[in-house]
Design a protein around this motif. Structure first.
Motif, PDB file in Angstrom:
ATOM      1  N   UNK A   1     -20.035  12.521  38.365  1.00  0.00           N
ATOM      2  CA  UNK A   1     -20.564  11.156  38.242  1.00  0.00           C
ATOM      3  C   UNK A   1     -21.846  11.160  37.421  1.00  0.00           C
ATOM      4  N   UNK A   2     -22.683  12.186  37.635  1.00  0.00           N
ATOM      5  CA  UNK A   2     -23.936  12.290  36.885  1.00  0.00           C
ATOM      6  C   UNK A   2     -23.680  12.459  35.393  1.00  0.00           C
ATOM      7  N   UNK A   3     -22.563  13.072  35.037  1.00  0.00           N
ATOM      8  CA  UNK A   3     -22.234  13.242  33.623  1.00  0.00           C
ATOM      9  C   UNK A   3     -21.639  11.973  33.021  1.00  0.00           C
ATOM     10  N   UNK A   4     -20.786  11.288  33.770  1.00  0.00           N
ATOM     11  CA  UNK A   4     -20.071  10.136  33.228  1.00  0.00           C
ATOM     12  C   UNK A   4     -20.894   8.853  33.236  1.00  0.00           C
ATOM     13  N   UNK A   5     -21.718   8.673  34.267  1.00  0.00           N
ATOM     14  CA  UNK A   5     -22.422   7.400  34.426  1.00  0.00           C
ATOM     15  C   UNK A   5     -23.328   7.063  33.235  1.00  0.00           C
ATOM     16  N   UNK A   6     -24.172   7.991  32.739  1.00  0.00           N
ATOM     17  CA  UNK A   6     -25.005   7.649  31.590  1.00  0.00           C
ATOM     18  C   UNK A   6     -24.200   7.314  30.336  1.00  0.00           C
ATOM     19  N   UNK A   7     -23.050   7.995  30.163  1.00  0.00           N
ATOM     20  CA  UNK A   7     -22.211   7.689  29.005  1.00  0.00           C
ATOM     21  C   UNK A   7     -21.674   6.272  29.087  1.00  0.00           C
TER      22      UNK A   7
ATOM     23  N   UNK B   1     -32.010   9.788  19.972  1.00  0.00           N
ATOM     24  CA  UNK B   1     -31.998   8.326  20.152  1.00  0.00           C
ATOM     25  C   UNK B   1     -30.612   7.709  20.079  1.00  0.00           C
ATOM     26  N   UNK B   2     -29.674   8.371  19.412  1.00  0.00           N
ATOM     27  CA  UNK B   2     -28.333   7.812  19.275  1.00  0.00           C
ATOM     28  C   UNK B   2     -27.336   8.451  20.244  1.00  0.00           C
ATOM     29  N   UNK B   3     -27.806   9.338  21.105  1.00  0.00           N
ATOM     30  CA  UNK B   3     -26.945   9.976  22.108  1.00  0.00           C
ATOM     31  C   UNK B   3     -27.601   9.889  23.494  1.00  0.00           C
ATOM     32  N   UNK B   4     -28.232   8.762  23.759  1.00  0.00           N
ATOM     33  CA  UNK B   4     -28.989   8.609  25.004  1.00  0.00           C
ATOM     34  C   UNK B   4     -28.120   8.854  26.232  1.00  0.00           C
ATOM     35  N   UNK B   5     -26.948   8.206  26.282  1.00  0.00           N
ATOM     36  CA  UNK B   5     -26.088   8.351  27.447  1.00  0.00           C
ATOM     37  C   UNK B   5     -25.577   9.763  27.634  1.00  0.00           C
ATOM     38  N   UNK B   6     -25.116  10.385  26.553  1.00  0.00           N
ATOM     39  CA  UNK B   6     -24.551  11.730  26.646  1.00  0.00           C
ATOM     40  C   UNK B   6     -25.589  12.748  27.088  1.00  0.00           C
ATOM     41  N   UNK B   7     -26.762  12.728  26.475  1.00  0.00           N
ATOM     42  CA  UNK B   7     -27.792  13.719  26.802  1.00  0.00           C
ATOM     43  C   UNK B   7     -28.369  13.461  28.192  1.00  0.00           C
ATOM     44  N   UNK B   8     -28.568  12.189  28.545  1.00  0.00           N
ATOM     45  CA  UNK B   8     -29.034  11.890  29.896  1.00  0.00           C
ATOM     46  C   UNK B   8     -28.022  12.366  30.928  1.00  0.00           C
ATOM     47  N   UNK B   9     -26.745  12.169  30.639  1.00  0.00           N
ATOM     48  CA  UNK B   9     -25.711  12.662  31.541  1.00  0.00           C
ATOM     49  C   UNK B   9     -25.734  14.167  31.680  1.00  0.00           C
TER      50      UNK B   9
ATOM     51  N   UNK C   1     -41.134  13.148  31.710  1.00  0.00           N
ATOM     52  CA  UNK C   1     -40.996  13.529  30.307  1.00  0.00           C
ATOM     53  C   UNK C   1     -39.554  13.560  29.811  1.00  0.00           C
ATOM     54  N   UNK C   2     -38.599  13.891  30.670  1.00  0.00           N
ATOM     55  CA  UNK C   2     -37.235  14.067  30.179  1.00  0.00           C
ATOM     56  C   UNK C   2     -36.652  12.797  29.544  1.00  0.00           C
ATOM     57  N   UNK C   3     -36.787  11.609  30.150  1.00  0.00           N
ATOM     58  CA  UNK C   3     -36.285  10.414  29.436  1.00  0.00           C
ATOM     59  C   UNK C   3     -36.966  10.181  28.094  1.00  0.00           C
ATOM     60  N   UNK C   4     -38.253  10.505  28.007  1.00  0.00           N
ATOM     61  CA  UNK C   4     -38.954  10.350  26.735  1.00  0.00           C
ATOM     62  C   UNK C   4     -38.398  11.306  25.681  1.00  0.00           C
ATOM     63  N   UNK C   5     -38.121  12.544  26.080  1.00  0.00           N
ATOM     64  CA  UNK C   5     -37.592  13.520  25.126  1.00  0.00           C
ATOM     65  C   UNK C   5     -36.207  13.120  24.638  1.00  0.00           C
ATOM     66  N   UNK C   6     -35.409  12.522  25.511  1.00  0.00           N
ATOM     67  CA  UNK C   6     -34.097  12.017  25.080  1.00  0.00           C
ATOM     68  C   UNK C   6     -34.287  10.969  23.996  1.00  0.00           C
ATOM     69  N   UNK C   7     -35.204  10.029  24.226  1.00  0.00           N
ATOM     70  CA  UNK C   7     -35.447   8.956  23.259  1.00  0.00           C
ATOM     71  C   UNK C   7     -35.993   9.510  21.948  1.00  0.00           C
ATOM     72  N   UNK C   8     -36.851  10.516  22.037  1.00  0.00           N
ATOM     73  CA  UNK C   8     -37.510  11.050  20.846  1.00  0.00           C
ATOM     74  C   UNK C   8     -36.573  11.883  19.998  1.00  0.00           C
ATOM     75  N   UNK C   9     -35.764  12.726  20.641  1.00  0.00           N
ATOM     76  CA  UNK C   9     -34.952  13.694  19.894  1.00  0.00           C
ATOM     77  C   UNK C   9     -33.480  13.300  19.782  1.00  0.00           C
TER      78      UNK C   9
ATOM     79  N   UNK D   1     -33.767  23.550  26.435  1.00  0.00           N
ATOM     80  CA  UNK D   1     -34.979  23.479  27.243  1.00  0.00           C
ATOM     81  C   UNK D   1     -34.902  22.384  28.284  1.00  0.00           C
ATOM     82  N   UNK D   2     -34.370  21.215  27.905  1.00  0.00           N
ATOM     83  CA  UNK D   2     -34.250  20.110  28.856  1.00  0.00           C
ATOM     84  C   UNK D   2     -33.305  20.453  29.998  1.00  0.00           C
ATOM     85  N   UNK D   3     -32.187  21.094  29.694  1.00  0.00           N
ATOM     86  CA  UNK D   3     -31.226  21.447  30.741  1.00  0.00           C
ATOM     87  C   UNK D   3     -31.816  22.463  31.712  1.00  0.00           C
TER      88      UNK D   3
END
Length: 426
Positions: free
Chosen positions: A293-299, A157-165, A147-155, A43-45
């Motif tokens: 870059x959008x994929x690698x930077x958050x990681x 929390x241990x993959x923040x960089x990967x999912x944000x990327x 909402x998207x950063x909040x959903x990353x944190x909520x669902x 859904x986020x993607x």
């Protein structure tokens, strides 16, 4: 000193009666998600794919829309400024919404607003109805941005960089595809309306994963006990913290340069001697190179204890790009495009930092709303000031000097958010 063994059994009985699954969606990191992570991620993607298509498709077809609707210069200027106005104003309301309505239900409404707004704006012959329905579509994006950063944190929390990327890459792909295909689609169907309206279908698809998620959230809320509902987290007010303002200034300064580049880079290359088609391809190259870059930077941001190396590295790339565009825009255009793409990695980095600098989902949505809504007010100055300076001087030295000044402000704010800290602690 270790407590005596007899002290431990005093508390288990009340704890056993606490219904853990009924925590509020905005609660902290220990709360297990109400729904499956895979469906949330899909859904986020899908939402991220839609977050800029409505803007870049219009930019590619702006001349045709102006001719078709008879838009005046003032009205056309209003249409191109609407995204930053909507993102700033409506984004600020999102924390208020999610305190009253589950995020999944908010996203259902947001994506419906985006789809309906896109359909209605291509069905009208009125310039002002076009503006109003564009604002309706952008309201859905404004809410989803927060909402998207909040959903990353909520669902996750241990993959923040990967999912944000992942979702930032989806956002970049949607931006690029819409910009590249809007004109060919319009030509294929013989109307600019097709080139804009087709993206409503993508928004409608983005609704689908959130419907079952919203229904599950509603069912969980009905099962909640009064005790669980009362355990709402405290309000977080980033506007009262130094970290919140540093995040807002960094977000605003990097968005200012991003919107200025999207609006004026092609014209700069035209003035340097490139044909319009080649200038457009060079602009598209900034976005295309931004996908990996959008994929690698958050990681990278998620793995580093301090963001200082990334802040300084991104500043260096942007500085070299601006100086190169001022001194030799034609001779090494591909190099400047590559450096600009690296410098624009500040956008996925700051989105990741929003999650990294908050302890809870409540803190994340509050920080996201403040940083983005305040930041987009700052960003609105970018294309405007570059245009004013370009018209006043007839060249690109003054506009690029302005962007270098904004970059200095961005870097100063970046150093303030680089070290680990949390908005809730301030």
């Amino acid at each position: 000193m270790t407590p005596p063994p007899t002290a431990a059994p005093a508390s288990p009985a009340p704890v056993a009666a606490d219904p853990r699954p009924t925590r509020d969606p905005g609660a902290g990191r220990r709360t297990p998600p109400v729904t499956g992570g895979a469906l949330v991620l899909v859904g986020m993607l899908l939402v991220a794919l839609n977050l800029r298509a409505v803007v870049t498709s219009l930019g590619a077809l702006l001349d045709e829309v102006r001719d078709g609707l008879g838009l005046s210069g003032v009205t056309a200027g209003l249409v191109t400024t609407l995204p930053t106005i909507a993102f700033a104003g409506l984004g600020a309301l999102t924390p208020w919404l999610v305190r009253r309505v589950a995020p999944a239900r908010v996203l259902v409404v947001a994506m419906i607003a985006l789809a309906v707004g896109q359909v209605l704006r291509v069905a009208t012959d009125s310039a002002w109805i076009f503006v109003l329905t564009s604002a309706l579509a952008l309201s859905g994006i404004a809410v989803a941005n927060i909402l998207l950063p909040m959903l990353v944190k909520q669902h996750f929390p241990h993959r923040t960089g990967l999912v944000t990327g992942a979702y930032t890459m989806a956002l970049t792909v949607g931006t690029t595809v819409a910009a590249a295909t809007a004109v060919p689609i319009a030509h294929a169907f013989g109307s600019w309306r097709a080139g804009l309206g087709i993206w409503a279908a993508m928004a409608a698809v983005a609704v689908l994963p959130w419907v079952p998620l919203a229904l599950r959230t509603r069912a969980a809320a009905r099962r909640a006990t009064p005790t669980a509902v009362a355990a709402a987290p405290p309000r977080v007010r980033p506007a009262r913290t130094r970290l919140g303002w540093a995040m807002a200034i960094y977000f605003g300064a990097q968005s200012l340069s991003g919107y200025a580049i999207m609006g004026w880079l092609a014209q700069l290359f035209r003035d340097a001697g490139y044909q319009p088609e080649s200038a457009g391809l060079l602009l598209a190259g900034v976005t295309a190179l931004g996908v990996p870059i959008a994929l690698l930077m958050p990681t990278l941001a998620g793995r580093l204890r301090s963001l200082r190396p990334l802040v300084l590295g991104l500043t260096t790339a942007s500085t070299l790009a601006y100086l190169g565009l001022a001194l030799a825009p034609h001779g090494a255009a591909l190099l400047w495009v590559a450096l600009l793409a690296i410098g624009q990695g500040a956008f996925p980095m700051i989105l990741t930092a929003i999650g990294l600098r908050a302890r809870t989902a409540e803190g994340t949505v509050a920080l996201s709303a403040f940083a983005q809504s305040t930041g987009y007010v700052i960003a609105a100055l970018g294309p405007l000031m570059v245009g004013i300076l370009y018209e006043a001087t007839g060249g690109w030295t003054a506009p690029l000097g302005f962007l270098l000044g904004a970059l200095a402000v961005q870097t100063t704010a970046g150093m303030a958010i680089a070290r680990p800290r949390y908005v809730e602690d301030e």
